[in-house]
Design a protein around this motif. Sequence first.
Motif, PDB file in Angstrom:
ATOM      1  N   GLY A 110      28.068  41.801 -15.684  1.00 26.53           N
ATOM      2  CA  GLY A 110      27.982  40.367 -15.586  1.00 26.53           C
ATOM      3  C   GLY A 110      27.259  39.756 -16.767  1.00 26.53           C
ATOM      4  O   GLY A 110      26.824  40.439 -17.689  1.00 26.53           O
ATOM      5  N   LEU A 111      27.133  38.462 -16.701  1.00 29.27           N
ATOM      6  CA  LEU A 111      26.460  37.727 -17.761  1.00 29.27           C
ATOM      7  C   LEU A 111      24.996  38.148 -17.870  1.00 29.27           C
ATOM      8  O   LEU A 111      24.459  38.262 -18.966  1.00 29.27           O
ATOM      9  N   SER A 112      24.375  38.448 -16.733  1.00 28.40           N
ATOM     10  CA  SER A 112      22.974  38.867 -16.775  1.00 28.40           C
ATOM     11  C   SER A 112      22.824  40.222 -17.459  1.00 28.40           C
ATOM     12  O   SER A 112      21.850  40.457 -18.167  1.00 28.40           O
ATOM     13  N   SER A 113      23.803  41.108 -17.276  1.00 28.91           N
ATOM     14  CA  SER A 113      23.753  42.406 -17.962  1.00 28.91           C
ATOM     15  C   SER A 113      23.885  42.229 -19.459  1.00 28.91           C
ATOM     16  O   SER A 113      23.199  42.886 -20.240  1.00 28.91           O
ATOM     17  N   LEU A 114      24.773  41.317 -19.861  1.00 26.24           N
ATOM     18  CA  LEU A 114      24.951  41.034 -21.284  1.00 26.24           C
ATOM     19  C   LEU A 114      23.681  40.445 -21.867  1.00 26.24           C
ATOM     20  O   LEU A 114      23.231  40.846 -22.932  1.00 26.24           O
ATOM     21  N   ALA A 115      23.088  39.510 -21.144  1.00 27.82           N
ATOM     22  CA  ALA A 115      21.852  38.895 -21.617  1.00 27.82           C
ATOM     23  C   ALA A 115      20.738  39.936 -21.709  1.00 27.82           C
ATOM     24  O   ALA A 115      19.968  39.955 -22.677  1.00 27.82           O
ATOM     25  N   SER A 116      20.651  40.812 -20.721  1.00 30.11           N
ATOM     26  CA  SER A 116      19.630  41.860 -20.743  1.00 30.11           C
ATOM     27  C   SER A 116      19.829  42.806 -21.918  1.00 30.11           C
ATOM     28  O   SER A 116      18.882  43.174 -22.602  1.00 30.11           O
ATOM     29  N   ALA A 117      21.083  43.195 -22.157  1.00 30.70           N
ATOM     30  CA  ALA A 117      21.373  44.084 -23.287  1.00 30.70           C
ATOM     31  C   ALA A 117      21.058  43.403 -24.598  1.00 30.70           C
ATOM     32  O   ALA A 117      20.519  44.013 -25.522  1.00 30.70           O
ATOM     33  N   PHE A 118      21.353  42.116 -24.679  1.00 29.46           N
ATOM     34  CA  PHE A 118      21.073  41.365 -25.901  1.00 29.46           C
ATOM     35  C   PHE A 118      19.566  41.288 -26.150  1.00 29.46           C
ATOM     36  O   PHE A 118      19.102  41.503 -27.256  1.00 29.46           O
ATOM     37  N   VAL A 119      18.800  40.983 -25.108  1.00 29.36           N
ATOM     38  CA  VAL A 119      17.339  40.904 -25.237  1.00 29.36           C
ATOM     39  C   VAL A 119      16.775  42.261 -25.625  1.00 29.36           C
ATOM     40  O   VAL A 119      15.911  42.363 -26.490  1.00 29.36           O
ATOM     41  N   LEU A 120      17.286  43.321 -25.015  1.00 33.84           N
ATOM     42  CA  LEU A 120      16.843  44.670 -25.339  1.00 33.84           C
ATOM     43  C   LEU A 120      17.137  44.995 -26.796  1.00 33.84           C
ATOM     44  O   LEU A 120      16.283  45.507 -27.521  1.00 33.84           O
ATOM     45  N   LEU A 121      18.335  44.660 -27.243  1.00 35.10           N
ATOM     46  CA  LEU A 121      18.727  44.917 -28.624  1.00 35.10           C
ATOM     47  C   LEU A 121      17.873  44.103 -29.584  1.00 35.10           C
ATOM     48  O   LEU A 121      17.403  44.615 -30.594  1.00 35.10           O
ATOM     49  N   ALA A 122      17.657  42.840 -29.265  1.00 37.12           N
ATOM     50  CA  ALA A 122      16.851  41.985 -30.138  1.00 37.12           C
ATOM     51  C   ALA A 122      15.415  42.502 -30.221  1.00 37.12           C
ATOM     52  O   ALA A 122      14.818  42.538 -31.293  1.00 37.12           O
ATOM     53  N   ALA A 156      24.881  53.824 -31.132  1.00 30.58           N
ATOM     54  CA  ALA A 156      26.270  53.593 -30.752  1.00 30.58           C
ATOM     55  C   ALA A 156      26.390  53.267 -29.265  1.00 30.58           C
ATOM     56  O   ALA A 156      27.236  52.460 -28.878  1.00 30.58           O
ATOM     57  N   GLN A 157      25.557  53.881 -28.422  1.00 32.96           N
ATOM     58  CA  GLN A 157      25.624  53.601 -26.987  1.00 32.96           C
ATOM     59  C   GLN A 157      25.269  52.150 -26.693  1.00 32.96           C
ATOM     60  O   GLN A 157      25.898  51.506 -25.854  1.00 32.96           O
ATOM     61  N   THR A 158      24.276  51.619 -27.404  1.00 30.74           N
ATOM     62  CA  THR A 158      23.917  50.209 -27.232  1.00 30.74           C
ATOM     63  C   THR A 158      25.076  49.330 -27.655  1.00 30.74           C
ATOM     64  O   THR A 158      25.414  48.358 -26.977  1.00 30.74           O
ATOM     65  N   ALA A 159      25.688  49.669 -28.778  1.00 33.28           N
ATOM     66  CA  ALA A 159      26.834  48.898 -29.262  1.00 33.28           C
ATOM     67  C   ALA A 159      27.969  48.929 -28.241  1.00 33.28           C
ATOM     68  O   ALA A 159      28.584  47.895 -27.957  1.00 33.28           O
ATOM     69  N   LEU A 160      28.229  50.089 -27.665  1.00 30.62           N
ATOM     70  CA  LEU A 160      29.293  50.197 -26.661  1.00 30.62           C
ATOM     71  C   LEU A 160      28.996  49.342 -25.432  1.00 30.62           C
ATOM     72  O   LEU A 160      29.890  48.686 -24.892  1.00 30.62           O
ATOM     73  N   GLN A 161      27.750  49.341 -24.997  1.00 27.36           N
ATOM     74  CA  GLN A 161      27.381  48.521 -23.848  1.00 27.36           C
ATOM     75  C   GLN A 161      27.583  47.035 -24.150  1.00 27.36           C
ATOM     76  O   GLN A 161      28.102  46.280 -23.311  1.00 27.36           O
ATOM     77  N   LEU A 162      27.176  46.616 -25.335  1.00 26.99           N
ATOM     78  CA  LEU A 162      27.355  45.224 -25.724  1.00 26.99           C
ATOM     79  C   LEU A 162      28.834  44.849 -25.800  1.00 26.99           C
ATOM     80  O   LEU A 162      29.245  43.783 -25.348  1.00 26.99           O
ATOM     81  N   LEU A 163      29.623  45.739 -26.362  1.00 25.78           N
ATOM     82  CA  LEU A 163      31.054  45.477 -26.506  1.00 25.78           C
ATOM     83  C   LEU A 163      31.751  45.415 -25.153  1.00 25.78           C
ATOM     84  O   LEU A 163      32.633  44.584 -24.941  1.00 25.78           O
ATOM     85  N   ARG A 164      31.368  46.281 -24.243  1.00 24.53           N
ATOM     86  CA  ARG A 164      31.966  46.241 -22.899  1.00 24.53           C
ATOM     87  C   ARG A 164      31.629  44.928 -22.212  1.00 24.53           C
ATOM     88  O   ARG A 164      32.473  44.344 -21.532  1.00 24.53           O
ATOM     89  N   ALA A 165      30.397  44.477 -22.386  1.00 22.70           N
ATOM     90  CA  ALA A 165      29.976  43.223 -21.771  1.00 22.70           C
ATOM     91  C   ALA A 165      30.647  42.023 -22.427  1.00 22.70           C
ATOM     92  O   ALA A 165      30.876  41.004 -21.780  1.00 22.70           O
ATOM     93  N   ALA A 166      30.989  42.141 -23.714  1.00 20.04           N
ATOM     94  CA  ALA A 166      31.574  41.025 -24.447  1.00 20.04           C
ATOM     95  C   ALA A 166      33.088  40.982 -24.352  1.00 20.04           C
ATOM     96  O   ALA A 166      33.700  40.036 -24.830  1.00 20.04           O
ATOM     97  N   GLY A 167      33.676  41.979 -23.722  1.00 17.88           N
ATOM     98  CA  GLY A 167      35.141  42.053 -23.661  1.00 17.88           C
ATOM     99  C   GLY A 167      35.754  40.888 -22.930  1.00 17.88           C
ATOM    100  O   GLY A 167      35.084  40.136 -22.215  1.00 17.88           O
ATOM    101  N   PRO A 168      37.056  40.722 -23.112  1.00 20.75           N
ATOM    102  CA  PRO A 168      37.766  39.627 -22.439  1.00 20.75           C
ATOM    103  C   PRO A 168      37.650  39.723 -20.927  1.00 20.75           C
ATOM    104  O   PRO A 168      37.611  40.811 -20.378  1.00 20.75           O
ATOM    105  N   ARG A 169      37.610  38.602 -20.300  1.00 24.22           N
ATOM    106  CA  ARG A 169      37.483  38.545 -18.842  1.00 24.22           C
ATOM    107  C   ARG A 169      38.831  38.397 -18.200  1.00 24.22           C
ATOM    108  O   ARG A 169      39.687  37.732 -18.561  1.00 24.22           O
TER     109      ARG A 169
END
Length: 127
Positions: free
Chosen positions: A2-14, A114-127
């Motif tokens: 979900g959007l919260s997972s994407l936001a969490s991954a983004f905050v973690l990455l940042a 790469a695992q972080t990138a994959l998580q971000l990409l999965r979250a950013a994929g088309p809905r």
Amino acid sequence: MGLSSLASAFVLLAGAGCNSKEAPALAPAGAAQVVPAAVPESAAAYATNSPTEVITAARTLLKAGNVEEAAAQLARLQLQGASFSAQQAKDYRQALSEAYDHAIEAAQRGDPRAQTALQLLRAAGPR
């Protein structure tokens, strides 16, 4: 995810990106600081750019081998709810595909980011 997972991954990455940088050396007073034009100053620099500019920047990052930051840029567009023209949507999907391919290759080489990138990409994929 979900959007919260994407936001969490983004905050973690940042947060992870902020801790990995070394403190800059102090330049003598009056000395000009030189910043390479090819290197983005920060992730915030992309926040106000158009989707086309962010997609182009993500592709440049991919070519430079920075899959994690490219994934973050593409995920940021999704997180911000960017509106795309038909061409921008096509370019976005293509950039996601390219980034995903690069991330898989990096994961196979054992790149821990790469695992972080994959998580971000999965979250950013088309809905």
